[in-house]
Scaffold this active site. Structure first.
Site, PDB file in Angstrom:
ATOM      1  N   LYS A 102      11.044  13.251  27.901  1.00 61.83           N
ATOM      2  CA  LYS A 102       9.578  14.123  26.709  1.00 61.83           C
ATOM      3  C   LYS A 102      11.063  15.444  27.815  1.00 61.83           C
ATOM      4  CE  LYS A 102       6.743  16.507  26.772  1.00 61.83           C
ATOM      5  NZ  LYS A 102       7.495  18.084  25.424  1.00 61.83           N
TER       6      LYS A 102
ATOM      7  N   GLU B 211       6.402  16.944  40.550  1.00 62.57           N
ATOM      8  CA  GLU B 211       7.021  17.799  41.258  1.00 62.57           C
ATOM      9  C   GLU B 211       6.733  19.399  40.674  1.00 62.57           C
ATOM     10  OE1 GLU B 211       9.124  17.522  43.779  1.00 62.57           O
ATOM     11  OE2 GLU B 211      10.168  15.093  43.588  1.00 62.57           O
TER      12      GLU B 211
ATOM     13  N   CYS C  10      12.083  26.099  40.668  1.00 63.23           N
ATOM     14  CA  CYS C  10      10.466  25.495  41.720  1.00 63.23           C
ATOM     15  C   CYS C  10      11.185  26.211  43.029  1.00 63.23           C
ATOM     16  CB  CYS C  10      10.359  24.572  41.256  1.00 63.23           C
ATOM     17  SG  CYS C  10      11.633  23.409  41.883  1.00 63.23           S
TER      18      CYS C  10
ATOM     19  N   GLU D 291       2.790  32.046  41.825  1.00 63.02           N
ATOM     20  CA  GLU D 291       3.964  31.490  41.620  1.00 63.02           C
ATOM     21  C   GLU D 291       4.854  32.553  39.657  1.00 63.02           C
ATOM     22  OE1 GLU D 291       5.555  27.600  40.167  1.00 63.02           O
ATOM     23  OE2 GLU D 291       7.211  27.698  40.994  1.00 63.02           O
TER      24      GLU D 291
END
Ligand code: NAD
Length: 455
Positions: free
Chosen positions: A151, A226, A260, A352
């Site tokens: 997906k 992750e 990331c 973040e």
């Protein structure tokens, strides 16, 4: 779902939105295909994957150009991304015949282990590196004998759909690798909840990852996560400060900071702080921003208007900044490279942002550098700049992160393990153990009758 070019805001394509019923039908097709796939001789499975890798290689430029249009990545980066998908398939193909079990000494017979495939694996991918992250799950999962349902993120399904076509053209069985474009809370959630899915590989935000992990618990479903990061780039006074400053922009501006592993916290020893900032300024402002289709471009736009608003909610373009680059005006979701000076506890230094923003923080000594580096819930990556080997060893061991580099910002190679500590994730991808993450170890003891008079 309308797919928008983030550099121009033009409509690139319209893609169907998979429903829960679509997911259910895909799981059934995948389960049927997986049985035949797992029964193939390892050499045949490997050959199929090599053909798939060849098909990706033949269509590398097409895939890269698709990535440029749907994700706004500079074409140089996009070519690397398509090449990474090819490399992953080749690497995984090389692992099929090497997924060997063990013979363990026992009395009274023979004890051997097998790596059994899990069945149907769901890979839920984000938009920031659509092709590599899809391939990180897809390639080893197929190699270990599983079927894969991918997906892709809502904004970037086109390269995934093309990869599935290439897989079929390369001769992979129908149903073995299917792509289900659609909304996270619908198609993604249906995959996570489906009893026919044995494992979920999720790459994305920590918030969604936690929800997926909780749902997987209900069925003791295997899960790899992750997640996000807020990685430090630690520059000691004994480093080659010129090199450290020259390399710093790429470490948080590459992919427009939507990485990331972005080194978005730059920790600099106080005695070289001013010198580092003097060197950083021209390095940041000369980072080339513009048309992603131009091979000279180093930084493109952000992925969407909504994401740009999120980045602005941390740092409006009008907020004071130590260094600010240029960004094109007009159409496209542009945002300039931005360097802030801050303190370890600032929101911009802890959360973040996922945009081209870094915070520079001074430190006095090694102990303080490690303390600041570890003062987040994340633990994905980090860099250490020093000429002192002992310090490099000490600090690499002390920083709680899964992927560190010394005098470099490299963190991802398909043949070395990748993953996070703390809230950056769970499990590892890539590297020599990649296929084992998609197999269950089965132990079999075969009794051997002792020698008797009659035998
Ligand atoms: P996101 O969590 O919003 O979405 C990621 C994927 O999950 C998308 O495909 C989305 O459709 C799907 N999803 C959303 N809600 C879902 C639900 N309820 N159930 C199932 N699936 C759902 O993240 P994003 O905005 O696409 O990506 C940005 C984040 O990804 C950042 O935090 C970044 O750090 C992280 N990321 C991590 C890595 C890594 O390897 N650690 C790599 C890339 C991105």
């Amino acid at each position: 779902m309308d797919i928008i070019n983030p550099a121009t805001e033009e409509l690139v394509a319209t893609v169907p939105d998979s429903t829960r019923e679509d997911v259910d039908a895909a799981v059934k097709r995948a389960a049927a295909a997986q049985r035949g796939w797992a029964a193939l001789a390892p050499g045949d499975r490997a050959r199929h994957l090599r053909r798939f890798a060849d098909a990706v290689d033949t269509h590398l430029e097409e895939l890269a150009r698709l990535e440029v249009r749907e994700a706004g990545h500079p074409v140089g980066n996009a070519r690397w991304e398509a090449g990474n998908a090819r490399d992953l398939l080749e690497y995984a193909a090389g692992g099929v015949e090497r997924l060997t079990g063990a013979q363990i000494p026992v009395a009274g017979g023979l004890n051997v282990t097998f790596h059994e495939p899990l069945g149907v694996v769901a890979v839920i991918a984000p938009w920031n590196f659509p092709m590599p992250i899809a391939a990180w799950g897809l390639a080893p999962a197929l190699a270990a004998g599983n079927a894969v349902l991918l997906k892709p993120a809502e904004t970037t399904p086109l390269t995934a759909l093309r990869l599935a076509e290439l897989a079929l053209e390369a001769g992979l069985p129908e149903g073995l690798f299917q792509v289900l474009p659609g909304a996270g809370p619908v198609a993604g959630d249906a995959l996570v909840e489906h009893p026919g899915v044995a494992k979920v590989v999720f790459t994305g935000s920590t918030a969604v990852g936690k929800r997926i992990m909780a749902k997987c618990a209900a069925g003791v479903k295997r899960v790899t996560l992750e997640l996000g990061g807020k990685s430090p780039n630690i520059v000691f006074a004994d480093a080659d400060v010129e090199r450290a400053a020259a390399a710093a922009p790429g470490s948080f501006l590459d992919n427009t900071g939507q990485d990331c592993c972005a080194r978005s916290r730059i920790l600099v020893q106080r005695s070289v702080y001013d010198r580092f900032m003097e060197l950083l300024e021209p390095a940041v402002t000369s980072f080339t921003v513009g048309d992603p289709a131009d091979p000279a471009t180093q930084m493109g736009p952000l992925i969407s208007a909504a994401h740009r608003e999120r980045v602005r909610s941390y740092v409006p373009e009008t907020a004071p900044a130590a260094i600010r680059g240029e960004a094109p005006a007009g159409k496209g979701f542009w945002y300039p490279a931005t360097v802030l000076e801050g303190r370890p506890e600032d929101r911009t230094a802890v959360e973040e942002i996922f945009g081209p923003v870094a915070v520079v923080i001074p430190f006095e000594d090694e102990a303080e550098a490690v303390r600041i580096a570890n003062a987040t819930d994340y633990g994905l990556s980090g860099s250490i700049w020093t000429r002192d080997v002992s310090r490099a060893v000490r600090v690499s061991r002390a920083v709680t992160a899964g992927n560190l580099s010394v005098n470099s910002h490299s963190s991802v190679r398909y043949w070395t393990p990748f993953g996070g500590f703390g809230q950056s994730g769970l499990g590892r991808e890539l590297g020599p153990g990649a296929l084992s993450a998609f197999a269950e170890t089965k132990n079999v003891f075969i009794a051997a009758d002792p020698l008797t008079e009659s035998s």
